[in-house]
Design a protein around this motif. Structure first.
Motif, PDB file in Angstrom:
ATOM      1  N   ASP A 164       5.409  -2.437  -8.638  1.00 35.72           N
ATOM      2  CA  ASP A 164       5.821  -1.077  -7.982  1.00 35.72           C
ATOM      3  C   ASP A 164       4.061  -0.544  -7.196  1.00 35.72           C
ATOM      4  O   ASP A 164       3.080  -0.690  -7.235  1.00 35.72           O
ATOM      5  CB  ASP A 164       5.627   0.116  -8.094  1.00 35.72           C
ATOM      6  CG  ASP A 164       5.640   1.838  -7.565  1.00 35.72           C
ATOM      7  OD1 ASP A 164       6.003   0.951  -6.454  1.00 35.72           O
ATOM      8  OD2 ASP A 164       6.258   2.653  -8.546  1.00 35.72           O
ATOM      9  N   THR A 165       3.751  -1.333  -5.791  1.00 36.14           N
ATOM     10  CA  THR A 165       2.415  -1.436  -5.122  1.00 36.14           C
ATOM     11  C   THR A 165       2.119   0.362  -4.361  1.00 36.14           C
ATOM     12  O   THR A 165       0.848   0.356  -4.182  1.00 36.14           O
ATOM     13  CB  THR A 165       2.713  -1.745  -4.324  1.00 36.14           C
ATOM     14  OG1 THR A 165       3.214  -1.921  -2.848  1.00 36.14           O
ATOM     15  CG2 THR A 165       2.632  -3.611  -4.633  1.00 36.14           C
ATOM     16  N   SER A 166       2.614   1.027  -4.655  1.00 42.54           N
ATOM     17  CA  SER A 166       2.748   2.770  -4.671  1.00 42.54           C
ATOM     18  C   SER A 166       1.611   2.575  -5.761  1.00 42.54           C
ATOM     19  O   SER A 166       1.064   4.035  -5.437  1.00 42.54           O
ATOM     20  CB  SER A 166       4.158   2.992  -4.459  1.00 42.54           C
ATOM     21  OG  SER A 166       4.674   3.886  -5.616  1.00 42.54           O
ATOM     22  N   THR A 167       1.616   2.510  -6.858  1.00 43.81           N
ATOM     23  CA  THR A 167       0.532   2.929  -7.995  1.00 43.81           C
ATOM     24  C   THR A 167      -0.676   2.643  -7.843  1.00 43.81           C
ATOM     25  O   THR A 167      -1.046   2.559  -8.321  1.00 43.81           O
ATOM     26  CB  THR A 167       1.069   2.820  -9.700  1.00 43.81           C
ATOM     27  OG1 THR A 167       2.002   1.073  -9.797  1.00 43.81           O
ATOM     28  CG2 THR A 167       2.711   3.058  -9.456  1.00 43.81           C
ATOM     29  N   TRP A 168      -0.759   1.354  -6.788  1.00 39.18           N
ATOM     30  CA  TRP A 168      -2.316   0.329  -6.398  1.00 39.18           C
ATOM     31  C   TRP A 168      -3.235   1.377  -5.424  1.00 39.18           C
ATOM     32  O   TRP A 168      -2.825   1.834  -4.904  1.00 39.18           O
ATOM     33  CB  TRP A 168      -1.387  -0.778  -5.652  1.00 39.18           C
ATOM     34  CG  TRP A 168      -1.078  -1.731  -7.084  1.00 39.18           C
ATOM     35  CD1 TRP A 168      -0.281  -1.318  -8.395  1.00 39.18           C
ATOM     36  CD2 TRP A 168      -0.874  -3.234  -6.982  1.00 39.18           C
ATOM     37  NE1 TRP A 168       0.094  -2.476  -8.683  1.00 39.18           N
ATOM     38  CE2 TRP A 168       0.048  -3.558  -8.083  1.00 39.18           C
ATOM     39  CE3 TRP A 168      -1.063  -4.249  -6.284  1.00 39.18           C
ATOM     40  CZ2 TRP A 168       0.464  -4.620  -7.921  1.00 39.18           C
ATOM     41  CZ3 TRP A 168      -0.377  -5.304  -5.796  1.00 39.18           C
ATOM     42  CH2 TRP A 168       0.437  -5.855  -7.677  1.00 39.18           C
ATOM     43  N   THR A 169      -3.842   1.069  -6.514  1.00 41.42           N
ATOM     44  CA  THR A 169      -5.437   2.078  -5.387  1.00 41.42           C
ATOM     45  C   THR A 169      -5.729   0.875  -4.068  1.00 41.42           C
ATOM     46  O   THR A 169      -6.110   0.272  -4.421  1.00 41.42           O
ATOM     47  CB  THR A 169      -6.413   2.439  -6.309  1.00 41.42           C
ATOM     48  OG1 THR A 169      -6.100   3.574  -6.641  1.00 41.42           O
ATOM     49  CG2 THR A 169      -7.429   3.369  -5.633  1.00 41.42           C
ATOM     50  N   PRO A 170      -5.518   1.490  -3.213  1.00 39.05           N
ATOM     51  CA  PRO A 170      -6.526   0.588  -1.296  1.00 39.05           C
ATOM     52  C   PRO A 170      -7.098   0.662  -1.800  1.00 39.05           C
ATOM     53  O   PRO A 170      -8.234   1.135  -2.339  1.00 39.05           O
ATOM     54  CB  PRO A 170      -5.031   1.247  -0.260  1.00 39.05           C
ATOM     55  CG  PRO A 170      -4.755   3.329  -0.946  1.00 39.05           C
ATOM     56  CD  PRO A 170      -4.427   2.800  -2.274  1.00 39.05           C
ATOM     57  N   LEU A 171      -7.927  -0.627  -1.065  1.00 37.75           N
ATOM     58  CA  LEU A 171      -9.003  -0.875  -1.210  1.00 37.75           C
ATOM     59  C   LEU A 171      -9.500  -0.224  -0.259  1.00 37.75           C
ATOM     60  O   LEU A 171     -10.937   0.528  -0.520  1.00 37.75           O
ATOM     61  CB  LEU A 171      -9.301  -2.099  -0.621  1.00 37.75           C
ATOM     62  CG  LEU A 171      -8.988  -3.142  -1.697  1.00 37.75           C
ATOM     63  CD1 LEU A 171      -8.770  -4.803  -1.270  1.00 37.75           C
ATOM     64  CD2 LEU A 171      -9.308  -2.733  -2.972  1.00 37.75           C
ATOM     65  N   GLU A 172      -9.371   0.460   0.909  1.00 37.23           N
ATOM     66  CA  GLU A 172      -9.891   0.866   2.240  1.00 37.23           C
ATOM     67  C   GLU A 172      -9.874   2.698   1.560  1.00 37.23           C
ATOM     68  O   GLU A 172     -10.997   2.722   1.752  1.00 37.23           O
ATOM     69  CB  GLU A 172      -8.727   1.283   2.951  1.00 37.23           C
ATOM     70  CG  GLU A 172      -8.984   0.229   4.099  1.00 37.23           C
ATOM     71  CD  GLU A 172      -7.931  -0.766   3.273  1.00 37.23           C
ATOM     72  OE1 GLU A 172      -7.327  -0.691   2.147  1.00 37.23           O
ATOM     73  OE2 GLU A 172      -7.701  -2.045   3.868  1.00 37.23           O
ATOM     74  N   TYR A 173      -9.609   3.009   0.265  1.00 42.76           N
ATOM     75  CA  TYR A 173      -9.537   4.716  -0.428  1.00 42.76           C
ATOM     76  C   TYR A 173     -10.989   4.041  -1.131  1.00 42.76           C
ATOM     77  O   TYR A 173     -12.382   5.348  -0.643  1.00 42.76           O
ATOM     78  CB  TYR A 173      -8.727   5.170  -1.439  1.00 42.76           C
ATOM     79  CG  TYR A 173      -8.802   6.085  -1.564  1.00 42.76           C
ATOM     80  CD1 TYR A 173      -8.550   7.023  -1.730  1.00 42.76           C
ATOM     81  CD2 TYR A 173      -9.533   5.855  -3.112  1.00 42.76           C
ATOM     82  CE1 TYR A 173      -8.989   8.533  -1.982  1.00 42.76           C
ATOM     83  CE2 TYR A 173     -10.150   7.692  -3.903  1.00 42.76           C
ATOM     84  CZ  TYR A 173      -9.369   8.628  -2.907  1.00 42.76           C
ATOM     85  OH  TYR A 173      -9.909   9.028  -3.617  1.00 42.76           O
ATOM     86  N   ILE A 174     -11.373   3.190  -1.481  1.00 44.34           N
ATOM     87  CA  ILE A 174     -12.938   2.989  -2.362  1.00 44.34           C
ATOM     88  C   ILE A 174     -14.347   3.573  -1.505  1.00 44.34           C
ATOM     89  O   ILE A 174     -14.677   3.754  -1.473  1.00 44.34           O
ATOM     90  CB  ILE A 174     -12.723   2.002  -2.707  1.00 44.34           C
ATOM     91  CG1 ILE A 174     -11.263   2.338  -4.270  1.00 44.34           C
ATOM     92  CG2 ILE A 174     -14.125   2.041  -4.022  1.00 44.34           C
ATOM     93  CD1 ILE A 174     -11.197   1.430  -5.602  1.00 44.34           C
ATOM     94  N   ALA A 175     -13.486   2.626  -0.662  1.00 45.94           N
ATOM     95  CA  ALA A 175     -14.408   2.253   0.634  1.00 45.94           C
ATOM     96  C   ALA A 175     -14.934   3.206   1.254  1.00 45.94           C
ATOM     97  O   ALA A 175     -16.357   3.884   1.573  1.00 45.94           O
ATOM     98  CB  ALA A 175     -14.429   0.928   1.727  1.00 45.94           C
TER      99      ALA A 175
END
Length: 235
Positions: A190-201
């Motif tokens: 379930d990728t909706s629980t994965w943190t997007p890389l752009e969020y961290i950037a």
């Protein structure tokens, strides 16, 4: 004059995202990794066979010659990797050695670099993991390496650690990052629980741009993503 940052692990999925994001905001970006990142202004390419001391000496010399004596705004360490195994696994020692080199060695080197090249009130980020906040019997080496990273971050935030005045050390502790490699190996997750890389950037950019937005120095920042929304908690 462009503001400068250093991305340790600049060829990984998150590192590449950070290089591109900060470049788009007119930062001069140095990438440190085993391979070059063509987007970066400066590349410091490591020899995987060198020991910790040799790598640290090489990187220090390269930064001294390329930074023109200007202190950097931030050093963002996102180097690392995953390898599993309990104590009985046939690759337990091999995998543990690998993850310690990836996570602990890079963390120690970035700490040394920050003491020399980070500006006062600059930012050092380290790459922990939410899993290391608890026991990790199925991936002992990985958990230990990330726990060591968390310990180093907290120690650097304490007095007499050698860090520049008013600088911040923050250790992120994601659960799962949304990377191409994770999508490849976990196609049904379930990728909706994965943190997007752009969020961290974006988060790192906010911390660099506005020191008042940073959590308390030494914080471990756990990233929890649900239904595509990411929340922060501090440990």
């Amino acid at each position: 004059m462009s503001k400068q940052i250093i991305v340790y692990g600049g060829r990984g999925a998150l590192g590449d995202c950070l290089v591109r994001y900060f470049k788009s905001r007119n930062f001069k970006v140095t990438s440190i990794d085993l391979k070059e990142n063509e987007q970066a202004d400066i590349n410091i390419t490591l020899n995987d066979a060198e020991n910790l001391e040799k790598q640290a000496e090489f990187i220090t010399e390269q930064i001294q010659s390329s930074s023109n004596g200007e202190p950097v705004e931030a050093i963002l360490n996102v180097a690392g990797g995953w390898a599993g195994g309990n104590a009985h696994d046939k690759n337990f020692i091999k995998n543990s050695d690998l993850v310690f080199k990836q996570s602990v060695n890079s963390t120690l080197i970035t700490a040394s670099l920050a003491s020399k090249f980070l500006k006062e009130d600059g930012l050092l980020t380290l790459a922990g993991a939410a899993a290391a906040l608890d026991v990790t019997p199925g991936m002992i080496g990985y958990g230990a390496a990330k726990a060591a990273t968390i310990h180093i971050g907290k120690s650097l935030a304490a007095s007499n650690s050698g860090m520049p005045k008013n600088s911040s050390v923050l250790t992120i502790a994601p659960i799962t990052l949304d990377t191409p490699m994770n999508r490849k190996w976990m196609p049904k997750a379930d990728t909706s629980t994965w943190t997007p890389l752009e969020y961290i950037a974006e988060l790192f950019y906010k911390w660099v741009d506005d020191p008042s937005s940073r959590p308390v120095n030494g914080s471990v920042v756990k990233l929890t993503t649900k239904d595509g929304n990411t929340e922060l908690s501090y440990h």
